[in-house]
Structures are given as structure tokens and as C-alpha cells.
Design a protein around this motif. Structure first.
Motif, PDB file in Angstrom:
ATOM      1  N   TYR A 277       0.918  -1.088  -0.051  1.00 36.26           N
ATOM      2  CA  TYR A 277       0.026   0.094  -0.095  1.00 36.26           C
ATOM      3  C   TYR A 277       0.925   1.376   0.024  1.00 36.26           C
ATOM      4  CZ  TYR A 277      -3.869  -3.212   0.989  1.00 36.26           C
ATOM      5  OH  TYR A 277      -4.913  -4.093   1.120  1.00 36.26           O
ATOM      6  N   PHE A 278       1.973   1.129   0.660  1.00 32.24           N
ATOM      7  CA  PHE A 278       2.923   2.212   0.569  1.00 32.24           C
ATOM      8  C   PHE A 278       3.319   2.569  -1.023  1.00 32.24           C
ATOM      9  CE2 PHE A 278       7.442   3.725   0.655  1.00 32.24           C
ATOM     10  CZ  PHE A 278       7.221   4.793   1.033  1.00 32.24           C
ATOM     11  N   TYR A 279       3.544   1.358  -1.587  1.00 28.83           N
ATOM     12  CA  TYR A 279       4.020   1.639  -3.059  1.00 28.83           C
ATOM     13  C   TYR A 279       2.982   1.776  -4.125  1.00 28.83           C
ATOM     14  CZ  TYR A 279       8.889   0.420  -2.683  1.00 28.83           C
ATOM     15  OH  TYR A 279      10.307   0.465  -2.262  1.00 28.83           O
ATOM     16  N   ASP A 280       1.559   1.811  -3.588  1.00 28.17           N
ATOM     17  CA  ASP A 280       0.561   2.026  -4.394  1.00 28.17           C
ATOM     18  C   ASP A 280      -0.195   3.311  -4.106  1.00 28.17           C
ATOM     19  OD1 ASP A 280      -1.929   2.216  -5.737  1.00 28.17           O
ATOM     20  OD2 ASP A 280      -2.745   0.180  -5.238  1.00 28.17           O
ATOM     21  N   VAL A 281       0.369   4.356  -4.885  1.00 26.90           N
ATOM     22  CA  VAL A 281      -0.059   5.866  -4.838  1.00 26.90           C
ATOM     23  C   VAL A 281      -1.608   5.950  -4.665  1.00 26.90           C
ATOM     24  CG1 VAL A 281       2.188   6.728  -5.193  1.00 26.90           C
ATOM     25  CG2 VAL A 281       0.366   6.551  -7.012  1.00 26.90           C
ATOM     26  N   THR A 282      -2.404   4.978  -5.414  1.00 25.51           N
ATOM     27  CA  THR A 282      -3.632   5.210  -5.368  1.00 25.51           C
ATOM     28  C   THR A 282      -4.482   4.810  -4.103  1.00 25.51           C
ATOM     29  OG1 THR A 282      -4.134   2.974  -6.216  1.00 25.51           O
ATOM     30  CG2 THR A 282      -3.814   4.614  -7.890  1.00 25.51           C
ATOM     31  N   THR A 283      -3.860   4.253  -3.221  1.00 19.84           N
ATOM     32  CA  THR A 283      -4.338   3.804  -1.863  1.00 19.84           C
ATOM     33  C   THR A 283      -3.956   4.587  -0.482  1.00 19.84           C
ATOM     34  OG1 THR A 283      -2.540   2.406  -1.318  1.00 19.84           O
ATOM     35  CG2 THR A 283      -4.489   1.441  -2.733  1.00 19.84           C
ATOM     36  N   PRO A 284      -4.728   4.807   0.416  1.00 17.16           N
ATOM     37  CA  PRO A 284      -4.354   5.803   1.482  1.00 17.16           C
ATOM     38  C   PRO A 284      -3.230   4.964   2.106  1.00 17.16           C
ATOM     39  CG  PRO A 284      -6.853   5.470   1.291  1.00 17.16           C
ATOM     40  CD  PRO A 284      -6.305   4.514   0.283  1.00 17.16           C
TER      41      PRO A 284
ATOM     42  N   ASN B  19      -0.662   6.295   5.624  1.00 17.17           N
ATOM     43  CA  ASN B  19      -0.195   7.339   6.415  1.00 17.17           C
ATOM     44  C   ASN B  19       1.312   7.347   6.544  1.00 17.17           C
ATOM     45  OD1 ASN B  19      -2.499   8.022   7.554  1.00 17.17           O
ATOM     46  ND2 ASN B  19      -2.621   6.165   8.966  1.00 17.17           N
ATOM     47  N   LYS B  20       2.123   6.459   5.961  1.00 16.31           N
ATOM     48  CA  LYS B  20       3.544   6.463   5.877  1.00 16.31           C
ATOM     49  C   LYS B  20       3.956   7.623   4.850  1.00 16.31           C
ATOM     50  CE  LYS B  20       6.300   3.526   6.884  1.00 16.31           C
ATOM     51  NZ  LYS B  20       7.130   4.167   8.000  1.00 16.31           N
ATOM     52  N   ARG B  21       3.053   7.389   3.624  1.00 17.66           N
ATOM     53  CA  ARG B  21       3.081   8.157   2.361  1.00 17.66           C
ATOM     54  C   ARG B  21       2.468   9.570   2.442  1.00 17.66           C
ATOM     55  NH1 ARG B  21      -0.204   7.122  -1.260  1.00 17.66           N
ATOM     56  NH2 ARG B  21      -0.024   4.968  -1.084  1.00 17.66           N
ATOM     57  N   GLN B  22       1.243   9.588   2.952  1.00 21.86           N
ATOM     58  CA  GLN B  22       0.509  10.675   3.054  1.00 21.86           C
ATOM     59  C   GLN B  22      -0.057  10.847   4.658  1.00 21.86           C
ATOM     60  OE1 GLN B  22      -2.503  11.278   0.072  1.00 21.86           O
ATOM     61  NE2 GLN B  22      -3.122  13.297   0.928  1.00 21.86           N
ATOM     62  N   PRO B  23       0.534  11.596   5.749  1.00 24.46           N
ATOM     63  CA  PRO B  23      -0.014  11.377   6.891  1.00 24.46           C
ATOM     64  C   PRO B  23      -1.288  11.715   7.061  1.00 24.46           C
ATOM     65  CG  PRO B  23       2.187  12.167   6.826  1.00 24.46           C
ATOM     66  CD  PRO B  23       2.002  12.105   5.413  1.00 24.46           C
TER      67      PRO B  23
ATOM     68  N   GLN C 267      -2.238   3.440  13.114  1.00 24.83           N
ATOM     69  CA  GLN C 267      -1.851   4.310  11.919  1.00 24.83           C
ATOM     70  C   GLN C 267      -0.838   3.689  10.940  1.00 24.83           C
ATOM     71  OE1 GLN C 267      -2.760   7.793  12.124  1.00 24.83           O
ATOM     72  NE2 GLN C 267      -3.829   7.143  13.720  1.00 24.83           N
ATOM     73  N   CYS C 268      -0.147   2.432  11.386  1.00 25.80           N
ATOM     74  CA  CYS C 268       0.882   1.906  10.406  1.00 25.80           C
ATOM     75  C   CYS C 268       0.915   0.513  11.021  1.00 25.80           C
ATOM     76  CB  CYS C 268       2.129   2.681  10.249  1.00 25.80           C
ATOM     77  SG  CYS C 268       3.160   1.949   9.167  1.00 25.80           S
ATOM     78  N   VAL C 269       0.969  -0.378  10.022  1.00 24.55           N
ATOM     79  CA  VAL C 269       1.293  -1.739  10.358  1.00 24.55           C
ATOM     80  C   VAL C 269       2.550  -2.215   9.475  1.00 24.55           C
ATOM     81  CG1 VAL C 269      -0.900  -2.504  11.462  1.00 24.55           C
ATOM     82  CG2 VAL C 269      -0.403  -2.938   9.045  1.00 24.55           C
ATOM     83  N   ALA C 270       3.203  -1.496   8.836  1.00 21.83           N
ATOM     84  CA  ALA C 270       4.219  -1.950   7.921  1.00 21.83           C
ATOM     85  C   ALA C 270       5.252  -2.401   8.703  1.00 21.83           C
ATOM     86  CB  ALA C 270       4.717  -0.551   7.069  1.00 21.83           C
ATOM     87  N   VAL C 271       6.439  -3.148   8.201  1.00 19.57           N
ATOM     88  CA  VAL C 271       7.583  -3.610   8.618  1.00 19.57           C
ATOM     89  C   VAL C 271       8.886  -3.262   8.035  1.00 19.57           C
ATOM     90  CG1 VAL C 271       6.349  -5.941   9.417  1.00 19.57           C
ATOM     91  CG2 VAL C 271       7.302  -5.950   7.168  1.00 19.57           C
ATOM     92  N   HIS C 272       9.708  -3.153   8.607  1.00 20.17           N
ATOM     93  CA  HIS C 272      11.101  -2.885   8.100  1.00 20.17           C
ATOM     94  C   HIS C 272      11.603  -4.106   7.348  1.00 20.17           C
ATOM     95  CE1 HIS C 272      15.323  -1.509   7.913  1.00 20.17           C
ATOM     96  NE2 HIS C 272      14.830  -0.369   7.943  1.00 20.17           N
ATOM     97  N   PRO C 273      12.375  -3.707   6.245  1.00 14.90           N
ATOM     98  CA  PRO C 273      12.607  -4.936   5.080  1.00 14.90           C
ATOM     99  C   PRO C 273      14.129  -5.224   5.336  1.00 14.90           C
ATOM    100  CG  PRO C 273      12.835  -2.613   4.048  1.00 14.90           C
ATOM    101  CD  PRO C 273      12.240  -2.368   5.164  1.00 14.90           C
TER     102      PRO C 273
ATOM    103  N   GLY D  73       3.711   4.591  16.122  1.00  7.92           N
ATOM    104  CA  GLY D  73       3.213   5.424  16.820  1.00  7.92           C
ATOM    105  C   GLY D  73       2.118   6.370  16.023  1.00  7.92           C
ATOM    106  N   ASN D  74       2.152   7.648  16.432  1.00 11.70           N
ATOM    107  CA  ASN D  74       1.292   8.438  15.760  1.00 11.70           C
ATOM    108  C   ASN D  74       1.950   9.283  14.495  1.00 11.70           C
ATOM    109  OD1 ASN D  74      -0.965   8.251  17.264  1.00 11.70           O
ATOM    110  ND2 ASN D  74      -0.297   9.335  18.769  1.00 11.70           N
ATOM    111  N   THR D  75       3.395   8.924  14.494  1.00 12.73           N
ATOM    112  CA  THR D  75       4.019   9.507  13.260  1.00 12.73           C
ATOM    113  C   THR D  75       4.309   8.441  12.205  1.00 12.73           C
ATOM    114  OG1 THR D  75       6.074   9.606  14.747  1.00 12.73           O
ATOM    115  CG2 THR D  75       4.773  11.564  14.485  1.00 12.73           C
TER     116      THR D  75
END
Length: 325
Positions: free
Chosen positions: A118-125, A127-131, A153-159, A195-197
Motif C-alpha cells: 500500500y505504501f507503493y500504491d499511490v492510489t491507496t491511503p 499514513n506513511k506516504r501521506q500522513p 496508524q501503520c502496520v508496515a514492517v522494516h525490510p 506510533g502517531n508519526t
């Protein structure tokens, strides 16, 4: 990809003098170029810093220093690394492809961004790409997402794979600012939880560059392992990874280190499991007990519950491999 200006700098202070909100630094480019192609990063200018930073592994009075511009392949094959910190080499060689490892830099590896789809898909919400836009993964396709340390706010993982080994070995990050001042940041404090950022991946100060990664001398050169579980054997990011290291006195564990990738927004240390193992006999029963401690309070999302038993097995396997069992 939008047009951009390109320049090179031969010194860190020279590069930092060019830095502003529309300028980004490029080293190997193995992550940034992808972000530019996807219109996630849109710098007006790029500054090539590949000649501005150290590119050697050196012995120091406390341990070693890995220059920021050391290519991953060179680091993994360095004689000092192989002799004193082989866990670093094992982690690097589990990641990416030979071609990418030949280009990727040590500092760039620390700064790479999540591969959440979702971070790589600019058509989707995201928070990491667009807070403030929302997290598409939390109620969406979250198979690859976090099971620890995440927020609403975010459930992404570090790669990174390298960062998991560096976390296990209590590395530190040396940074320089534009005035030439040096600051050392403990590795455990370098990357952030969302967190919130969630748009902030790390605590690298503004207008600063990573100069080196330092690892203090330690007793983990003999008994260590890196286990990476993924959808295919090469060129894939971890579903779960584990860096394990043991300091043994006979069959007694003097000290243990355990860290994981694929489970959180930052490389994740299993401190309670490490504490349990200290002073215990190095055997399968205690390894299984440590793995159970690690997974006890994890909270999977709707599509990644499989990561919990997978992580348990990966921890047990890594600890067994430390003993060549």
C-alpha cells in the motif's frame, strides 16, 4: 519519474551544504530509484554521495567500524567481518540479489523504506506516504505486515536483513552534521515504531549523514545463525527472520542475543527471551521455552496469524543452528 538535477559531492560537508527540502542524497540507489519511479519520492535534485563517505571496514579500539559506503557484497566478504562478526555476513547474504548487494550501501540499507504494497500504491491511503490519509493494510491485505509494535496508524514492517543482525549485536550509528560534529546513536534507538508519526522511519537528525556503523567486540563470533523464511528462496523479503547468537561456557549460556525482521516497523529484539536463556543449559527444551516467551504477547492481524508459529519455529531453529544441531 519526474526530471531532476544531478550533482556529485566529494565530501560530507559539501553534500550537506546542498541539502534542502527538495534535495535527496543518493548512494547505491537500490531503494530511492524505485521510489522515484513510483512517484513516492519526487526530489527536484539528487546529490551523489558515493565518494563523500568512508568505504572500508576498519578495526577500532572498541571493535570495528563499517564505512557508510561499504557495498553490501563487500561487507559480507570482508575478512574482518567474516572473522569477528560472521552474523553480519550471514544476514547480508540472505537478502536481495548479488546485483543489488553489489550496489547497495551499508548506510543506505539502514535508511531503506518499507515494502508494504500500500505504501507503493499511490492510489491507496497510506499514513506513511501521506500522513492522515489512513492505513489501508490494517483492515486490508496484511499478510506481510507486523505482529509487534504496530499502531492504528501503520502496520508496515522494516525490510532489512542487515539491520536485524546489527540490532542483535548492539551496533551503533555514527552520524555527521553539516558543521562536522559527530553523534553516535545506539542502534536500538535509530529506527522508530510508527506510533502517531508513521512517516518517520528513523531518528537520523535533520541535515545529517550516516558516516559509519560501529560494532563493539563481542563473544558471538562462533555460535550464531541467521534464519530467513520467505515465499521464495532468493530475492524476497522476509515473512519472518531471526538473528541468533550465543556466548557459551561449555553447555551453559552466558549471554544470548535474538532479533527479528518481518515482524515490526523496526528490527525487533526479543529481550525477555534473551533474559530467560541467560544462565540456562543450551538445549532444545530451553530454546523452545525462549521461543514461547517471544511469541506470548504478539497480536497478529487478520491475515498474518501464521507468522506466530512460523516465528516460534524460526527462533528455535536459529538457536539450534548456533550449536549446529
Amino acid at each position: 519519474m519526474r526530471p531532476f538535477l544531478f550533482s556529485k559531492s566529494s565530501a560530507a560537508n559539501q553534500a550537506l551544504a546542498k541539502k534542502n527540502h527538495s534535495t535527496q542524497f543518493i548512494a547505491g540507489g537500490t531503494n530511492l530509484v524505485d521510489l522515484m519511479k513510483k512517484h513516492i519520492a519526487n526530489p527536484e535534485s539528487l546529490v551523489d554521495i558515493s565518494s563523500a563517505l568512508p568505504n572500508k571496514v576498519e578495526n577500532t579500539t572498541k571493535g570495528i567500524s563499517i564505512g557508510a559506503m561499504m557495498r553490501n557484497s563487500a561487507t559480507a566478504n570482508d575478512a574482518i567481518i567474516l572473522a569477528k562478526f560472521p552474523l553480519v555476513a550471514k544476514a547480508i547474504l540472505a537478502g536481495a540479489s548479488p546485483q543489488i548487494r553489489n550496489m547497495a550501501s551499508a548506510a543506505g540499507n539502514l535508511l531503506q523504506r518499507t515494502r508494504c504494497p500500500y505504501f507503493y500504491d499511490v492510489t491507496t491511503p497510506c499514513n506513511k506516504r501521506q500522513p492522515g490519509s489512513g492505513c489501508s493494510a490494517i483492515n486490508g491485505e496484511n499478510r506481510m505486515s507486523a505482529v509487534a509494535g504496530y499502531s492504528e496508524q501503520c502496520v508496515a514492517v522494516h525490510p532489512s536483513d542487515l539491520c536485524v543482525a546489527l540490532a542483535a549485536l548492539d551496533a551503533s550509528v555514527v552520524v555527521n552534521d553539516k558543521d562536522g560534529k559527530t553523534q553516535t546513536i545506539a542502534f536500538q534507538d535509530f529506527h522508530r515504531l510508527p506510533g502517531n508519526t508513521p512517516q518517520k522511519d528513523n531518528n537520523l537528525p535533520a541535515n545529517a549523514l550516516i558516516r559509519a556503523i560501529e560494532i563493539a567486540a563481542n563473544p558471538f563470533a562462533k555460535n550464531n545463525a541467521y534464519v530467513k523464511l520467505r515465499d521464495r528462496d532468493s530475492y524476497a523479503f522476509a515473512l519472518v527472520s531471526v538473528a541468533a547468537a550465543l556466548h557459551l561456557n561449555g553447555d551453559k549460556i552466558v549471554e544470548a542475543r535474538l532479533a527479528s525482521g518481518g515482524v515490526a516497523h523496526k528490527p525487533w529484539r526479543w529481550l525477555a527471551a534473551e533474559k530467560y536463556l541467560k544462565g540456562k543449559t543450551a538445549n532444545i527444551a530451553n530454546f523452545e521455552a525462549a521461543a514461547n516467551i517471544a511469541i506470548k504477547d504478539l497480536k497478529p492481524l487478520s491475515h498474518n496469524g501464521f507468522k506466530i508459529p512460523m516465528l516460534k519455529g524460526a527462533i528455535e531453529t536459529a538457536l539450534k543452528q548456533c550449536l549446529d544441531l
